[in-house]
Scaffold this active site. Structure first.
Site, PDB file in Angstrom:
ATOM      1  CD  GLN A 121      44.621  17.848  14.963  1.00 37.00           C
ATOM      2  OE1 GLN A 121      43.680  17.919  15.739  1.00 37.00           O
ATOM      3  NE2 GLN A 121      45.056  18.905  14.273  1.00 37.00           N
ATOM      4  CG  HIS A 134      45.700  12.695  13.777  1.00 37.20           C
ATOM      5  ND1 HIS A 134      44.394  13.022  14.069  1.00 37.20           N
ATOM      6  CD2 HIS A 134      46.117  13.623  12.867  1.00 37.20           C
ATOM      7  CE1 HIS A 134      44.045  14.094  13.362  1.00 37.20           C
ATOM      8  NE2 HIS A 134      45.061  14.481  12.641  1.00 37.20           N
ATOM      9  CB  CYS A 170      48.321  17.268  12.676  1.00 37.92           C
ATOM     10  SG  CYS A 170      46.984  16.981  11.500  1.00 37.92           S
TER      11      CYS A 170
END
Lengths: 333, 333
Positions: free
Chosen positions: A317, A244, A131
């Site tokens: 993510q 993220h 990811c």
């Protein structure tokens, strides 16, 4: 591949599996049938898809008969055990685990970056990248086309969704315990994640880097086809639920210019520029939560190296970092 | 300077001011009297010190008569307005704001790194460095002595205490609002800080860096006496209450070795090594909260540059990043 394939999701009740079902639905993915597979523990659970109620079935070696595409997101162990048998039953496996990513006969694909790689999948398996790697490369690939990427130094701010549904539950439960004045329980993370950050994502290797930190190096080289790319990364878990963020210093072959760098994101699929900091415009994790596009901001000349930029990339993510990217690979087929 | 000076704290009711009082108490700082100064709004408040109850007085230009040392932590505006008049009344000003840090006639001091600088303070003002700079340099100075520091690339994970008591309140109130299903209010930060990270600390400058990001460059050069030091920094606010963490890539003049790098922290004051990651040993913000020492971990060879290390430094922003460092400067006098 049939124009309306039979699709299966392996790990259908996990955080990424749930999102895969949502992506198939939202994107009107043409399919004849959807089979939801999970462990015996989750079998029998009812989940909705396009207004129908589907019953989760137990994953077995016979699950893949007649299935054209299987999206795996149930951990590396399940992928290693069931992926090859699914593939040899004629099913195309799109695997979200790290099990097959570095196999030279298995393509590792970000559809906006190296879509052509899906054509060469002799093992009937295509791997979905890590990811953080996907999100970093969504920001870096357009710059690489313009300036020629040479090296990456990255520090990540990774959401608990990266540990699956259990990571999300851990943060929620710790917040509740702290609010109630109760002691915090550690089940998923080695240290408290609520009101804390943890400089460990995945296991440590001999050179002091975690496996997660080395993925951006190894997977980045494979996806971009840059055998000489250098990457040094520090991966950190933060108390954020889904998206993220990555702070990146990228060095290039050619001289860089901030305005030219910003221009590379015009009309790109899957990545948008959000960069006018003096007017408060820069991306934060909440901006991408539940969204398809990765966002790039804070592009500026690095003050240490020549031909280098600092930038900040954010992406969901669960979605682009996992489920959406896998569904996009299925769309390429 | 008298051996038992009369001390004042300016901004005595703020997060750092409160901690200064605590540090003076804990360290048995020898003083004849302590005067607590704050704005008219806070005047009259009672605060305890060594078992006595002290009344906060309103800060005026006459507050400093007879005071030997004044610890300022009430923002740059207050320092600019009252610092010089305090200094010309014969009081030694130790200022926690950024107002005077880059003045060549005002020393900028981390007592473990450049204690000798306090001797040359012709304006009777000594500046306390920026919190992230102190914490980063506590980790880097021992390495600099061994290998010769050339450049720093840093990404920070900064606690809300860096915005003072109001930053702490903002995170607490946002958590409560979210738990109650209420909308989140933004007072201190431009975006929600609860379950989010914000890549902005302080105001943006013309080159796209924030003032905070440029402090590590400018203050780092001054403290280490390295005019050629190069620093590129990304400062990020995270939902942590008190301790800052910093992910650093440091390049050195001499070849580096991980074991030799770890050895430089033996018997150092104010900084400890916490670095055995495969056994789960690395520092997190909660480890340093309320503690004096900065902690260093995750030391490893950077994979991009030669003579470079990656490391992770954590320190209590309120304590070593502000109050403690100021009290340590007072101790040097």
């Amino acid at each position: 591949m049939s124009e309306t394939p039979k699709v299966a999701i392996v790990g259908a009740t996990g955080a990424v599996g749930e999102e895969m079902r949502l992506c198939l639905e939202e994107r009107d993915f043409p399919l004849e049938s959807l089979t939801l597979l999970a462990s015996a523990r989750s079998a029998g659970k009812k989940l909705s898809f396009r207004g129908e109620e589907l019953t989760v079935k137990e994953l077995t070696h016979d699950s893949f008969e007649g299935i054209d595409i299987a999206l795996f997101s149930a951990g590396g162990g399940i992928s290693l055990t069931f992926g090859p048998s699914a593939a040899s039953a004629g099913c195309m496996v799109i695997d979200n685990s790290s099990a097959f990513r570095m196999d030279p006969e298995i393509p590792l694909v970000v559809p906006e970056i190296n879509p052509e790689a899906v054509k060469n999948a002799p093992k009937n398996i295509i791997a979905n990248p890590n990811c953080s790697t996907i999100i970093a490369l969504m920001g870096l690939a357009p710059l690489h086309e313009a300036f020629g990427l040479r090296s990456i130094i990255a520090s990540t701010y990774q959401a608990v969704s990266g540990s699956g549904a259990q990571g999300i539950v851990e943060l929620e439960e710790q917040m509740k315990a702290l609010a109630a004045g109760q002691p915090v329980e550690l089940k998923v993370y080695p240290r408290q994640i609520a009101f804390n950050v943890i400089p460990q994502v995945d296991a440590f290797t001999d050179n002091g880097y975690t496996k997660e930190e080395l993925k951006m190096l190894n997977e980045g080289r494979k996806i971009l086809g840059l055998d000489e790319l250098k990457v040094s990364c520090t991966c950190v878990r933060v108390p954020v639920f889904r998206s993220h963020s990555i702070s990146i210093t990228a060095q290039f072959e050619k001289p860089v210019d901030v305005e030219a760098a910003k221009a590379v994101y015009e009309n790109r699929a899957g990545v948008k520029l959000m960069d006018d900091p003096s007017n408060g415009v820069f991306p934060v994790p909440l901006d991408t939560t539940g969204k398809d596009d990765c966002l790039v901001g804070r592009i500026r000349k690095n003050l240490v190296f020549s031909n280098a930029l600092d930038l900040w990339v954010v992406g969901d993510q669960v979605r682009k970092g996992a489920a959406l990217n896998a569904v996009q690979i299925a769309e390429l087929l």
